[in-house]
Design an enzyme around this catalytic site. Structure first.
Site, PDB file in Angstrom:
ATOM      1  N   ASP A 145       0.839  -1.197   0.000  1.00  0.00           N
ATOM      2  CA  ASP A 145       0.000   0.000   0.000  1.00  0.00           C
ATOM      3  C   ASP A 145       0.871   1.243   0.000  1.00  0.00           C
ATOM      4  O   ASP A 145       2.060   1.201   0.339  1.00  0.00           O
ATOM      5  CB  ASP A 145      -0.935   0.012   1.207  1.00  0.00           C
ATOM      6  N   GLU A 156       0.071  -1.091   5.649  1.00  0.00           N
ATOM      7  CA  GLU A 156       1.121  -0.700   6.595  1.00  0.00           C
ATOM      8  C   GLU A 156       1.074   0.792   6.874  1.00  0.00           C
ATOM      9  O   GLU A 156       1.331   1.235   7.995  1.00  0.00           O
ATOM     10  CB  GLU A 156       2.491  -1.092   6.034  1.00  0.00           C
TER      11      GLU A 156
END
EC number: 3.4.11.4
Length: 412
Positions: A83, A178
């Site tokens: 991400d 994350e």
């Protein structure tokens, strides 16, 4: 030798897929678009010859490179996240490749006069003569942490193609979310099955980190009392004024813009207010456990003092711990840091061992039973339009992964 163009092409194929995460979502992954890169990675890992390639219902990816030695070797792992930060848009990333960087200003966007300059970002000068990948000034780049994914996939591919490099079993893992603090929340450490791992999620070449902040988030709510301002004397209580008292009562020099190295801080990350109610969102950070506790207590004491001053409960505070300094979990197994340091030195990379002024999946994973120091991925200026990565740093990081694998196999 790891092929430069191959690294560039792989990295660009990842960053041009939008994977921005969303802190306001309750799902895992937090955005549907993260699945696009996740599925592409599963196909790629299978194509290069990785074994036991899997993706679970939350988009956590794992795969295995089997051992090619006949003696017992610890199973090690490498982890990155796919991400990108919601701090700045990751949609329609258009990377620019700057060959043989000359040490001067880089025009990211002439129309909007957006310039990546060594006058502001002097780290650029380390990379004169190298190939840089930058943004076009309108998005972040996504080197955090698609550089790490590039390096792990490229290292696995290189080891598969070069069986003369001896290594034990290697596990790799790619996580969603994350950037919103959830990257390790649903990571199955038992399934991963490694004795230790490394996150490839650091910044400049040489970084090797096994300390990070202790972290907490605080929500402060201030209650006021709205009365018609023409008739408000002795009745109206403006919550925004009390919020200002709260803000100004914390040490003004203990904020991110005034601290460095091991210094902790209070950071006012968000504020929404009216006369009736104001909400302050803080993050609290400190490497030292006692200082961390003291910071939380200081905010609670300030809440008590303001309520005493106003003779009613005008302020409430909720503090939630987010993650802790992984140093406590790494120090008993410092040989895993030593191996990474040895690998860098063998490749003529000067190790930069320093604390992380932030968090990492490795922190949570270390407390979940998977000791996990952090290694450089090469990027700079994360989470914004000035992000860039030197290709040579990605190549070196790839080589570090291969060298760690080799060293672990040699240490019988």
């Amino acid at each position: 030798m790891i092929e430069k163009q191959h690294i560039i092409d792989r990295f660009i194929s990842y960053v041009t897929i939008d994977t921005e995460s969303d802190p306001n979502s309750e799902t895992t992954p937090s955005t549907e678009k993260q699945w696009n890169l996740a599925h592409a990675l599963v196909k790629e890992l299978t194509a290069i010859g990785m074994k036991e390639v899997s993706i679970d219902q939350n988009a956590y990816i794992m795969a295995t490179l089997p051992s090619n030695v006949d003696h017992k070797v610890p199973v090690i792992g490498f982890v990155s996240h796919f991400d990108t930060s919601p701090d700045f848009t990751g949609a329609n990333v258009k990377p620019q490749i700057i060959e043989n960087y000359d040490g001067k200003d880089i025009i990211l966007n002439a129309e909007e006069d957006i310039i990546l300059s060594p006058d502001l970002f002097d780290d650029l000068l380390q990379y004169k003569g190298q190939t840089l990948i930058t943004t076009d000034g309108n998005t972040l780049l996504g080197a955090d942490d698609k550089a790490g994914i590039t390096e792990i996939v490229s290292a696995m591919e290189y080891l598969i193609k070069h069986p003369e490099i001896k290594h034990g079993e290697i596990r790799i893992g790619f996580t969603p979310d994350e950037e919103i603090g959830r990257g390790a929340h649903k990571f199955d450490v038992e399934k991963f099955g490694a004795e230790w791992a490394y996150t490839m999620d650091g910044s400049q070449i040489g970084e090797l980190e096994y300390e990070n902040f202790n972290a907490a988030g605080a929500t402060v709510k201030i209650k006021g009392k709205i009365v018609h301002p023409g008739y408000a004397k002795g009745k109206l209580i403006n919550s925004m004024y009390i919020a200002t008292e709260f803000i100004n009562s914390l040490p003004m020099l203990e904020t991110p813009e005034h601290t460095e190295d091991y210094q902790g801080f209070f950071h006012l990350a968000g504020m929404q207010g009216s006369v009736e109610e104001t909400v302050l969102k803080y993050i609290i950070r400190d490497h030292d456990e006692n200082h961390f506790k003291a910071r939380k207590e200081a905010m609670r004491q300030l809440t008590f003092d303001l309520n005493t001053q106003y003779e009613r409960e005008v302020v409430t505070i909720e503090i939630k711990d987010q993650y802790f300094n992984m140093k406590e979990k790494i120090e008993p197994v410092m040989h895993i840091v030593d191996i990474a340091e040895e690998a860098m030195m063998a490749l003529n990379i000067k190790p930069i061992i320093k604390p992380i002024r932030g968090g990492t999946d490795g922190s949570q994973l270390s407390y979940m039973g998977l000791p996990c120091p952090n290694i450089f991925a090469g990027g700079h200026n994360f989470h914004g339009r000035y992000e860039y990565v030197p290709v040579e740093s990605m190549i070196k990081a790839t080589a570090v992964i291969c060298k760690i694998a080799e060293l672990v196999a040699l240490k019988k």
